[in-house]
Design an enzyme around this catalytic site. Structure first.
Site, PDB file in Angstrom:
ATOM      1  N   LYS A 120     -30.752  34.371 -49.034  1.00 36.13           N
ATOM      2  CA  LYS A 120     -30.973  35.733 -48.548  1.00 36.13           C
ATOM      3  C   LYS A 120     -30.601  35.874 -47.068  1.00 36.13           C
ATOM      4  O   LYS A 120     -30.293  36.973 -46.614  1.00 36.13           O
ATOM      5  CB  LYS A 120     -32.429  36.144 -48.789  1.00 36.13           C
ATOM      6  N   GLU A 204     -38.334  41.355 -43.576  1.00 33.04           N
ATOM      7  CA  GLU A 204     -37.693  42.668 -43.585  1.00 33.04           C
ATOM      8  C   GLU A 204     -38.711  43.751 -43.313  1.00 33.04           C
ATOM      9  O   GLU A 204     -39.878  43.613 -43.658  1.00 33.04           O
ATOM     10  CB  GLU A 204     -37.081  42.945 -44.971  1.00 33.04           C
ATOM     11  N   HIS A 239     -42.548  43.442 -59.068  1.00 31.43           N
ATOM     12  CA  HIS A 239     -41.188  43.352 -58.516  1.00 31.43           C
ATOM     13  C   HIS A 239     -40.164  42.980 -59.575  1.00 31.43           C
ATOM     14  O   HIS A 239     -39.102  42.456 -59.267  1.00 31.43           O
ATOM     15  CB  HIS A 239     -41.096  42.343 -57.365  1.00 31.43           C
ATOM     16  N   ARG A 296     -23.975  37.201 -61.405  1.00 27.21           N
ATOM     17  CA  ARG A 296     -23.991  36.952 -62.858  1.00 27.21           C
ATOM     18  C   ARG A 296     -23.982  38.292 -63.573  1.00 27.21           C
ATOM     19  O   ARG A 296     -24.076  39.342 -62.952  1.00 27.21           O
ATOM     20  CB  ARG A 296     -25.270  36.204 -63.224  1.00 27.21           C
TER      21      ARG A 296
HETATM   22  P1  ADP Z   1     -32.208  41.126 -63.542  1.00 29.89           P
HETATM   23  O1  ADP Z   1     -32.215  41.116 -62.037  1.00 29.89           O
HETATM   24  O2  ADP Z   1     -30.943  40.602 -64.154  1.00 29.89           O
HETATM   25  O3  ADP Z   1     -32.581  42.403 -64.124  1.00 29.89           O
HETATM   26  P2  ADP Z   1     -34.845  39.987 -63.491  1.00 29.89           P
HETATM   27  O4  ADP Z   1     -34.999  40.599 -62.151  1.00 29.89           O
HETATM   28  O5  ADP Z   1     -35.792  40.409 -64.552  1.00 29.89           O
HETATM   29  O6  ADP Z   1     -33.324  40.122 -64.017  1.00 29.89           O
HETATM   30  O7  ADP Z   1     -34.979  38.439 -63.383  1.00 29.89           O
HETATM   31  C1  ADP Z   1     -34.243  37.768 -62.426  1.00 29.89           C
HETATM   32  C2  ADP Z   1     -33.591  36.584 -63.032  1.00 29.89           C
HETATM   33  O8  ADP Z   1     -34.527  35.618 -63.453  1.00 29.89           O
HETATM   34  C3  ADP Z   1     -32.758  36.917 -64.242  1.00 29.89           C
HETATM   35  O9  ADP Z   1     -31.575  36.168 -64.163  1.00 29.89           O
HETATM   36  C4  ADP Z   1     -33.610  36.454 -65.388  1.00 29.89           C
HETATM   37  O10 ADP Z   1     -32.893  36.107 -66.507  1.00 29.89           O
HETATM   38  C5  ADP Z   1     -34.192  35.215 -64.779  1.00 29.89           C
HETATM   39  N1  ADP Z   1     -35.384  34.819 -65.476  1.00 29.89           N
HETATM   40  C6  ADP Z   1     -36.342  35.603 -65.945  1.00 29.89           C
HETATM   41  N2  ADP Z   1     -37.312  34.886 -66.504  1.00 29.89           N
HETATM   42  C7  ADP Z   1     -36.954  33.586 -66.405  1.00 29.89           C
HETATM   43  C8  ADP Z   1     -37.528  32.344 -66.808  1.00 29.89           C
HETATM   44  N3  ADP Z   1     -38.704  32.292 -67.417  1.00 29.89           N
HETATM   45  N4  ADP Z   1     -36.871  31.205 -66.524  1.00 29.89           N
HETATM   46  C9  ADP Z   1     -35.688  31.252 -65.899  1.00 29.89           C
HETATM   47  N5  ADP Z   1     -35.099  32.385 -65.488  1.00 29.89           N
HETATM   48  C10 ADP Z   1     -35.711  33.538 -65.738  1.00 29.89           C
HETATM   49  P1  ADP Z   2     -35.547  38.996 -55.810  1.00 30.49           P
HETATM   50  O1  ADP Z   2     -34.461  38.063 -55.378  1.00 30.49           O
HETATM   51  O2  ADP Z   2     -36.824  38.286 -56.028  1.00 30.49           O
HETATM   52  O3  ADP Z   2     -35.088  39.894 -56.924  1.00 30.49           O
HETATM   53  P2  ADP Z   2     -35.155  41.225 -54.013  1.00 30.49           P
HETATM   54  O4  ADP Z   2     -34.865  41.032 -52.583  1.00 30.49           O
HETATM   55  O5  ADP Z   2     -34.014  41.603 -54.893  1.00 30.49           O
HETATM   56  O6  ADP Z   2     -35.853  39.907 -54.542  1.00 30.49           O
HETATM   57  O7  ADP Z   2     -36.319  42.303 -54.179  1.00 30.49           O
HETATM   58  C1  ADP Z   2     -36.957  42.560 -55.418  1.00 30.49           C
HETATM   59  C2  ADP Z   2     -37.700  43.896 -55.371  1.00 30.49           C
HETATM   60  O8  ADP Z   2     -38.647  43.929 -54.296  1.00 30.49           O
HETATM   61  C3  ADP Z   2     -36.814  45.102 -55.119  1.00 30.49           C
HETATM   62  O9  ADP Z   2     -36.261  45.602 -56.300  1.00 30.49           O
HETATM   63  C4  ADP Z   2     -37.775  46.078 -54.467  1.00 30.49           C
HETATM   64  O10 ADP Z   2     -38.574  46.698 -55.461  1.00 30.49           O
HETATM   65  C5  ADP Z   2     -38.688  45.201 -53.653  1.00 30.49           C
HETATM   66  N1  ADP Z   2     -38.228  45.069 -52.242  1.00 30.49           N
HETATM   67  C6  ADP Z   2     -37.353  44.173 -51.762  1.00 30.49           C
HETATM   68  N2  ADP Z   2     -37.146  44.334 -50.447  1.00 30.49           N
HETATM   69  C7  ADP Z   2     -37.919  45.358 -50.047  1.00 30.49           C
HETATM   70  C8  ADP Z   2     -38.164  46.022 -48.801  1.00 30.49           C
HETATM   71  N3  ADP Z   2     -37.569  45.635 -47.664  1.00 30.49           N
HETATM   72  N4  ADP Z   2     -39.011  47.064 -48.777  1.00 30.49           N
HETATM   73  C9  ADP Z   2     -39.644  47.459 -49.912  1.00 30.49           C
HETATM   74  N5  ADP Z   2     -39.473  46.882 -51.107  1.00 30.49           N
HETATM   75  C10 ADP Z   2     -38.617  45.841 -51.206  1.00 30.49           C
END
Ligand code: ADP
Ligand code: ADP
Ligand code: MG
Length: 667
Positions: A120, A204, A239, A296
């Protein structure tokens, strides 16, 4: 151009995504190789593949994450390419590199792009350089605690701490005010270290009313990149996404701006294949910021397929085969509105904790041009504790958002699962919520409206009456069948049935929902008189199919479904609501007593035991953490119910447990 299109692919995944990838492979004439773990021997993805190979025990570390085993199978079977699906090895740079070194195409971006985007902090630095806006915050290397505190103060609270290597919402902690900082930092670092083997964090500015808007991008090996519009994935719990839709509510100008930035982001890291650029969109300022790039195919890609009419997996195959992008930006068009609902084995009323068990009964809406179901399970399959509790994805298309949501609501009404708790009822309520319908939601929607979204009706007197009638009809049907089989009119079963119907014997049954309900049923000449809590119902009915009943009352004719599994009675009423009732039996008293006893600690949810604090013979202090269970990417602590001495530890760290399994007993 010389065409060396992939002819044989190994899908290094399971469940719905493995099936989804193989579907397109088959259509393109590509042969398919599946891999499976011990738990998946009889699963759909294995039967769909041309060949399937066993790769190890159920835990993913011993199967779906076994890189060299998967590569060996690919090499010894003439496989040219590996599709990693999502999750598992899909964002594993080491695996992409290993494929490369072994002359196998990894269907995904180059290892370097995975590495750059997996961090990140690194990805944000690249984005700033490429002119893509990022959330204001701290992305530097120094992890000195006082330095982090100063930076957090500078950003201004609330501040969001994220693990540098984070994903799936893990290692993410909100700091509301300076007093919480140290505690939340420590907790984020602990979770990050455990999950990613790396405790570095970034920070952030926390956007208080954010929408999650992501762009689907594609880049080829010839230096071209396009986007396939956006998806709004703001409806989340923990989240993690539950509902995704396209398009979002942004206007054309904003769409163009964000789309351009998304393709810029892909080009900046030398991207190839399918990727998703996630933005956070601030409702208050209408500004958007780069959040991360997922390197992906995404869980929610069907939403994009429904509005563009394109097959994203086909694009992945073409790009991996060295072909240029099938369409230019201006040739990519969208039409209508698509919505995806993720159907999970989970219990919304219990903090959305995952559940496991057998799919005793599974009925889906009928697929059509407007209704798509992506799943990897069939009736009778187990949702195991080892993997993601996703049962299926339901994706619908409408000419506009309203129509799409109406179709979604009807489709959810026709989606019935018995055997384990699911989020279907929750999704139905959600799809009808006024604010959701009126586009008034951000990522806080579910927590904010928890009360309305999580108040499920319990079984009414009418539900109890009808369910009891179905039970009795079933009993008679079994009696009839048994008598017929025996070909003896003198069968005691036959007689019993005869006796009941003709002599109007009243039957009593006790059903437990929120409390115990006594139901009295008296067979009449044409049907039944049912009495529940002084309410009277006159019902006629018959069995019309497997567990399906046609019941007639003064309200007309309705279809009901009732399934019995030991003491559980699963009822799908005529409106499509699912209830699970317990039929009171003699042994029940004993089971209940055991469960509520304080002589042992049971697993409240299925999952993997991460930690057991304490050994046999040791004292355990009331309210101290005894067990940590990991389920659905989250940790849950179980505390000691009373001061006690540990008598026996039944499980060890690393074990998987089912709900209600005993982990520790006390003296
Ligand atoms: P996406 O961002 O594709 O909508 P999610 O936010 O739900 O997917 O999950 C983030 C990632 O973690 C996805 O690649 C999902 O397949 C993976 N993931 C979810 N559950 C598991 C698990 N139990 N073990 C490994 N990977 C997982
Ligand atoms: P991950 O890699 O675990 O998916 P992300 O950075 O994509 O983490 O964030 C997952 C979720 O967390 C986002 O979809 C949003 O709902 C929330 N989020 C992330 N960053 C922020 C932020 N700076 N402020 C508020 N909500 C956030
Ligand atoms: Mg994310």
């Amino acid at each position: 151009m010389a065409l060396n299109f992939i002819t044989k692919v190994l899908v290094a995944n399971r469940g719905e995504i493995a099936c989804r990838v193989m579907k397109t492979a088959r259509r393109l004439g590509v042969s398919t190789v599946a891999v499976y773990s011990e738990a998946d021997r009889n699963s759909l993805h294995v039967s769909m593949a041309d060949h399937a190979f066993y790769i190890g025990k159920a835990p993913s570390a011993e199967s779906y994450l076994n890189k060299s085993r998967i590569i060996d199978i690919a090499k010894s079977n003439g496989v040219q390419a590996i599709h990693p699906g999502y999750g598992f090895l899909s964002e594993n740079a080491e695996f992409a590199r290993m494929c490369n070194e072994n002359g196998i195409i990894f269907i995904g971006p180059p290892a370097s792009a995975i590495l750059a985007m997996g961090s990140k902090s690194e990805s944000k630095k690249i984005m700033i350089k490429a002119g893509v806006p990022v959330v204001p915050g701290y992305h530097e290397d120094s992890q000195e605690v006082e330095k982090l505190k100063q930076e957090a103060d500078k950003i201004g609270y609330p501040v969001l701490i994220k693990a540098v290597m984070g994903g799936g919402g893990k290692g993410m902690k909100l700091v509301n005010n300076p007093n919480e900082f140290y505690e939340q930092l420590e907790s984020a670092k602990r979770e990050a270290l455990k999950s990613f083997g790396d405790d570095r964090v970034i920070m952030e500015k926390y956007i208080t009313s954010p929408r999650h808007i992501e762009f689907q991008v594609f880049a080829d090996t010839h230096g071209n990149a396009v986007h396939l519009f956006e998806r709004d994935c703001s409806v989340q719990r923990r989240h993690q996404k539950v509902i995704e839709e396209a398009p979002s509510m942004i206007d054309e100008e904003k769409r163009k701006d964000m789309g351009d930035k998304a393709t810029q982001a892909a080009l900046a890291v030398g991207y190839q294949g399918a990727g998703t650029v996630e933005f956070i969109f601030d409702e208050d300022t209408q500004k958007f910021y780069f959040m991360e790039m997922n390197t992906r195919l995404q869980v929610e890609h069907p939403v994009t397929e429904m509005i563009t009419g394109l097959d994203l997996v086909e694009w992945q195959f073409k790009i991996a085969s060295g072909l240029p992008l099938p369409k230019t930006q201006s040739e990519i068009k969208r039409r209508g509105h698509a919505v995806e609902a993720r159907i999970y084995a989970e219990n919304p009323a219990n903090s959305f904790l995952p559940t496991s068990g057998k799919l005793l009964y599974l009925q889906t809406p009928k697929p059509s041009d407007q209704v798509r179901i992506d799943t990897g399970v069939v009736q009778g399959d187990d949702i195991s504790v080892y993997y993601d509790p996703l049962i299926a994805k339901l994706i619908v298309w409408g000419e506009n958002r309203d129509q799409a949501l109406n179709i979604m609501h009807h489709s959810l009404n026709d989606y019935h699962v018995c055997g384990l708790p699911t989020n279907i009822e929750f999704l139905r309520t959600l799809c009808q919520h006024k604010n959701f319908r009126n586009y008034k939601f951000n990522t806080n929607f579910i927590p904010l409206h928890q009360k309305e979204l999580l108040s499920f009706p319990s079984a009414s007197n009418r539900d109890l009456a009808m369910a009891s009638v179905c039970l009795l009809i079933k009993e008679q049907a079994i009696a009839d069948e048994t008598a017929e089989k025996l070909q003896r009119k003198s069968s005691p079963w036959y007689k019993l049935h005869d006796f009941r119907v003709n002599y109007e014997e009243t039957r009593n049954v006790s059903l437990i929902s929120d409390k115990e309900h006594k139901v009295a049923i008296k067979p009449t000449k044409s049907g039944f008189d049912v009495n529940v809590a002084k309410h009277q119902f006159n019902v006629k009915g018959k069995l019309i199919g497997n567990n399906t009943y046609e019941l007639e009352t003064e309200k007309g004719i309705e279809t009901w479904r009732v399934l019995q599994n030991e003491e559980d009675l699963w009822v799908i009423n005529s409106e499509g609501s699912v209830f699970v009732l317990k039929i009171k039996q003699e042994e029940m008293g004993e089971i209940k007593a055991q469960e509520s006893s304080i002589s042992h600690v049971i697993a409240p949810i299925p999952g993997k035991i991460i930690k057991i604090i304490g050994k046999e013979g040791e004292e355990a202090k009331e309210n101290s953490v005894l067990i940590v269970i990991e389920s659905m990417k989250m940790e849950h602590s179980i505390k000691v119910p009373r001061n006690a001495t540990i008598k026996k530890v039944h499980k060890k760290e690393g074990d998987f447990v089912k709900a209600k399994e005993v982990i520790v007993s006390f003296e």
